[in-house]
Write an enzyme that holds these catalytic residues in place. Structure first.
Site, mmCIF file in Angstrom:
data_model
loop_
_atom_site.group_PDB
_atom_site.id
_atom_site.type_symbol
_atom_site.label_atom_id
_atom_site.label_comp_id
_atom_site.label_asym_id
_atom_site.label_seq_id
_atom_site.Cartn_x
_atom_site.Cartn_y
_atom_site.Cartn_z
ATOM 1 N N SER A 86 4.342 -3.440 5.024
ATOM 2 C CA SER A 86 4.733 -3.793 6.393
ATOM 3 C C SER A 86 5.043 -5.284 6.486
ATOM 4 O O SER A 86 5.482 -5.759 7.529
ATOM 5 C CB SER A 86 3.600 -3.425 7.359
ATOM 6 O OG SER A 86 2.430 -4.147 7.009
ATOM 7 N N CYS A 88 -24.425 -15.052 -11.587
ATOM 8 C CA CYS A 88 -24.240 -15.498 -12.984
ATOM 9 C C CYS A 88 -22.800 -15.305 -13.458
ATOM 10 O O CYS A 88 -22.443 -15.746 -14.547
ATOM 11 C CB CYS A 88 -25.205 -14.774 -13.921
ATOM 12 S SG CYS A 88 -24.789 -13.028 -14.176
ATOM 13 N N ASP A 140 -5.492 -1.201 -6.607
ATOM 14 C CA ASP A 140 -5.919 0.049 -7.234
ATOM 15 C C ASP A 140 -5.646 0.155 -8.735
ATOM 16 O O ASP A 140 -6.031 1.132 -9.374
ATOM 17 C CB ASP A 140 -5.260 1.239 -6.510
ATOM 18 C CG ASP A 140 -3.732 1.102 -6.433
ATOM 19 O OD1 ASP A 140 -3.116 0.506 -7.332
ATOM 20 O OD2 ASP A 140 -3.148 1.606 -5.442
ATOM 21 N N PHE A 148 -2.775 1.049 5.146
ATOM 22 C CA PHE A 148 -3.570 0.548 6.267
ATOM 23 C C PHE A 148 -2.977 0.930 7.613
ATOM 24 O O PHE A 148 -3.675 1.395 8.492
ATOM 25 C CB PHE A 148 -3.662 -0.990 6.194
ATOM 26 C CG PHE A 148 -4.795 -1.491 5.328
ATOM 27 C CD1 PHE A 148 -5.635 -0.614 4.661
ATOM 28 C CD2 PHE A 148 -5.019 -2.850 5.181
ATOM 29 C CE1 PHE A 148 -6.679 -1.065 3.865
ATOM 30 C CE2 PHE A 148 -6.070 -3.324 4.392
ATOM 31 C CZ PHE A 148 -6.891 -2.430 3.737
ATOM 32 N N ARG A 149 -1.637 0.718 7.765
ATOM 33 C CA ARG A 149 -1.085 0.716 9.125
ATOM 34 C C ARG A 149 -0.279 1.958 9.505
ATOM 35 O O ARG A 149 0.150 2.069 10.640
ATOM 36 C CB ARG A 149 -0.251 -0.554 9.337
ATOM 37 C CG ARG A 149 -1.127 -1.787 9.331
ATOM 38 C CD ARG A 149 -0.383 -3.097 9.399
ATOM 39 N NE ARG A 149 -1.316 -4.219 9.291
ATOM 40 C CZ ARG A 149 -1.824 -4.668 8.158
ATOM 41 N NH1 ARG A 149 -1.471 -4.115 7.010
ATOM 42 N NH2 ARG A 149 -2.682 -5.675 8.134
ATOM 43 N N ALA A 181 0.809 -1.215 0.000
ATOM 44 C CA ALA A 181 0.000 0.000 0.000
ATOM 45 C C ALA A 181 0.853 1.281 0.000
ATOM 46 O O ALA A 181 0.436 2.310 -0.530
ATOM 47 C CB ALA A 181 -0.931 -0.013 1.196
ATOM 48 N N CYS A 224 -29.534 -10.096 -13.326
ATOM 49 C CA CYS A 224 -30.078 -11.401 -12.915
ATOM 50 C C CYS A 224 -30.496 -11.395 -11.436
ATOM 51 O O CYS A 224 -31.045 -12.371 -10.952
ATOM 52 C CB CYS A 224 -29.049 -12.502 -13.165
ATOM 53 S SG CYS A 224 -27.741 -12.534 -11.932
ATOM 54 N N CYS A 234 -20.679 -10.676 -10.869
ATOM 55 C CA CYS A 234 -21.925 -11.081 -10.222
ATOM 56 C C CYS A 234 -21.703 -12.416 -9.522
ATOM 57 O O CYS A 234 -21.164 -13.354 -10.105
ATOM 58 C CB CYS A 234 -23.026 -11.194 -11.270
ATOM 59 S SG CYS A 234 -24.535 -11.909 -10.585
ATOM 60 N N HIS A 262 -3.894 -9.733 -4.418
ATOM 61 C CA HIS A 262 -5.095 -9.485 -3.609
ATOM 62 C C HIS A 262 -6.265 -9.011 -4.478
ATOM 63 O O HIS A 262 -7.229 -8.443 -3.966
ATOM 64 C CB HIS A 262 -4.812 -8.454 -2.511
ATOM 65 C CG HIS A 262 -3.928 -9.001 -1.420
ATOM 66 N ND1 HIS A 262 -3.273 -8.218 -0.513
ATOM 67 C CD2 HIS A 262 -3.594 -10.272 -1.099
ATOM 68 C CE1 HIS A 262 -2.560 -8.974 0.318
ATOM 69 N NE2 HIS A 262 -2.740 -10.226 -0.028
HETATM 70 P P1 NAD Z 1 0.554 -1.556 5.233
HETATM 71 O O1 NAD Z 1 -0.385 -0.410 5.396
HETATM 72 O O2 NAD Z 1 0.514 -2.639 6.232
HETATM 73 O O3 NAD Z 1 2.046 -1.018 5.176
HETATM 74 C C1 NAD Z 1 2.433 0.041 4.345
HETATM 75 C C2 NAD Z 1 3.908 0.310 4.569
HETATM 76 O O4 NAD Z 1 4.336 1.266 3.610
HETATM 77 C C3 NAD Z 1 4.238 0.862 5.943
HETATM 78 O O5 NAD Z 1 5.344 0.163 6.460
HETATM 79 C C4 NAD Z 1 4.575 2.331 5.668
HETATM 80 O O6 NAD Z 1 5.550 2.835 6.551
HETATM 81 C C5 NAD Z 1 5.105 2.276 4.259
HETATM 82 N N1 NAD Z 1 4.931 3.496 3.479
HETATM 83 C C6 NAD Z 1 3.814 4.250 3.359
HETATM 84 N N2 NAD Z 1 4.007 5.267 2.494
HETATM 85 C C7 NAD Z 1 5.317 5.173 2.089
HETATM 86 C C8 NAD Z 1 6.140 5.944 1.222
HETATM 87 N N3 NAD Z 1 5.689 7.015 0.588
HETATM 88 N N4 NAD Z 1 7.440 5.550 1.039
HETATM 89 C C9 NAD Z 1 7.927 4.457 1.686
HETATM 90 N N5 NAD Z 1 7.189 3.697 2.520
HETATM 91 C C10 NAD Z 1 5.888 4.044 2.704
HETATM 92 O O7 NAD Z 1 0.314 -2.115 3.749
HETATM 93 P P2 NAD Z 1 0.560 -3.566 3.128
HETATM 94 O O8 NAD Z 1 1.771 -4.184 3.705
HETATM 95 O O9 NAD Z 1 0.450 -3.399 1.662
HETATM 96 O O10 NAD Z 1 -0.660 -4.453 3.634
HETATM 97 C C11 NAD Z 1 -1.946 -3.968 3.683
HETATM 98 C C12 NAD Z 1 -3.004 -4.563 2.748
HETATM 99 O O11 NAD Z 1 -3.769 -3.439 2.401
HETATM 100 C C13 NAD Z 1 -2.574 -5.127 1.444
HETATM 101 O O12 NAD Z 1 -3.072 -6.385 1.405
HETATM 102 C C14 NAD Z 1 -3.291 -4.299 0.366
HETATM 103 O O13 NAD Z 1 -4.115 -5.151 -0.402
HETATM 104 C C15 NAD Z 1 -4.238 -3.425 1.094
HETATM 105 N N6 NAD Z 1 -4.298 -1.999 0.683
HETATM 106 C C16 NAD Z 1 -4.174 -1.630 -0.606
HETATM 107 C C17 NAD Z 1 -4.215 -0.298 -0.966
HETATM 108 C C18 NAD Z 1 -4.094 0.078 -2.421
HETATM 109 O O14 NAD Z 1 -4.490 -0.697 -3.277
HETATM 110 N N7 NAD Z 1 -3.514 1.238 -2.726
HETATM 111 C C19 NAD Z 1 -4.365 0.681 0.019
HETATM 112 C C20 NAD Z 1 -4.507 0.273 1.358
HETATM 113 C C21 NAD Z 1 -4.455 -1.073 1.681
#
Ligand code: NAD
Length: 250
Positions: free
Chosen positions: A196, A136, A110, A35-36, A24, A157, A133, A125
């Site tokens: 993460s 169907c 995304d 997310f985190r 992410a 449907c 759907c 993911h």
């Molecule tokens: P996570 O949120 O657990 O971790 C994101 C990590 O990226 C963190 O360690 C953070 O410090 C780091 N980070 C954030 N911005 C940064 C930057 N600009 N430069 C360097 N590091 C940066 O995300 P994850 O490990 O991908 O797991 C979360 C789940 O969330 C995934 O399964 C994903 O499918 C989903 N998710 C996807 C999206 C998206 O599609 N854009 C967005 C949010 C969550």
């Protein structure tokens, strides 16, 4: 040129099968919260959803047993249709065009790597860009879900239309996981960025490395990447800064 950038460039020059494994954090600079992190989805307080944990809202049980709540949350938080790729997506696409990078393994949903021009994108993911759907199987656009006036989007449907995204409690797409594992085992360089590594089984793919000479980690914070050794590289900070500098050198 700073030492980290010099090493990154040297590793790219020495490699012919680069694999990118991202999360992410790759899309935060396109305006999509992760997310985190401090500003991530898990730390946002929204009165409407206060009694739920994000993991519960994105669980298959919520989708199938409490779909009104699921789609309200999903429409509010997961609509990234207006977002554009950033410099990281662009540089990764360029490395593929140069024949250096062979696969992008992404946990993101995304579609921004494809929007930037990457071809071999393994979405382990799923993607909010694809929807189907549940009765169907007919495919529907992202607009169909996000713009539907109904609380639960429904196909002609009568079946519920859902995103082709792996919810908590669901199996990861087999083909993408197989191809991702295959790519990992072939990689001579691995770039891990913006994750993460706390979501399994995705993070377990790193154990498939067989012939990797260089691991490069780009993240805001320390992350425990298996097999990282002294000759590997951790570039701490916003990855956009590093990729902007790299873009000028490619
Ligand atoms: P996570 O949120 O657990 O971790 C994101 C990590 O990226 C963190 O360690 C953070 O410090 C780091 N980070 C954030 N911005 C940064 C930057 N600009 N430069 C360097 N590091 C940066 O995300 P994850 O490990 O991908 O797991 C979360 C789940 O969330 C995934 O399964 C994903 O499918 C989903 N998710 C996807 C999206 C998206 O599609 N854009 C967005 C949010 C969550």
């Amino acid at each position: 040129m700073n030492k980290n950038l010099e090493l990154l460039l040297q590793y790219i020059n020495e490699s012919n099968y680069i694999v990118f494994f991202g999360g992410a954090g790759v899309s935060t600079e396109s305006g999509i919260p992760d997310f985190r992190s401090k500003d991530g989805l898990y730390n946002q307080h929204d009165v409407k959803f206060e009694k739920y944990k994000p993991e519960d809202l994105l669980h298959k049980n919520c989708l199938y047993h409490n779909p009104k709540v699921f789609f309200e949350f999903y429409r509010q938080k997961m609509d990234t249709r207006g977002c554009e790729p950033n410099v990281t997506h662009r540089v990764i696409a360029k490395l593929e065009q140069m024949g250096k990078l062979k696969a992008v393994i992404t946990q993101n949903i995304d579609g921004l790597h494809q929007k930037a021009g990457s071809k071999n994108v393994l979405e382990i993911h799923g993607s909010t860009c694809r929807n189907y759907c549940t009765k169907c199987g007919k495919e529907h656009s992202a607009d169909f879900i996000f713009e539907s006036k109904e609380a639960i989007p429904r196909c002609e449907c009568g079946g519920m239309v859902r995103p082709d995204v792996t919810m908590y409690g669901e199996q990861l797409p087999k083909n993408a996981m197989f191809d991702a594992s295959d790519a990992m085992s072939m990689a001579d360089m691995l770039i891990v960025a913006g994750t993460s590594l706390s979501v399994y089984p995705a993070a377990g793919l790193l154990y498939d490395l067989r012939r990797c000479n260089h691991i490069v980690l780009l993240n805001m914070e320390d992350v425990n990447v298996p097999f990282m050794g002294e000759s590997d590289l951790f570039i701490k900070g916003p990855m956009g800064k590093t990729f902007s500098e790299l873009e000028k050198l490619l």
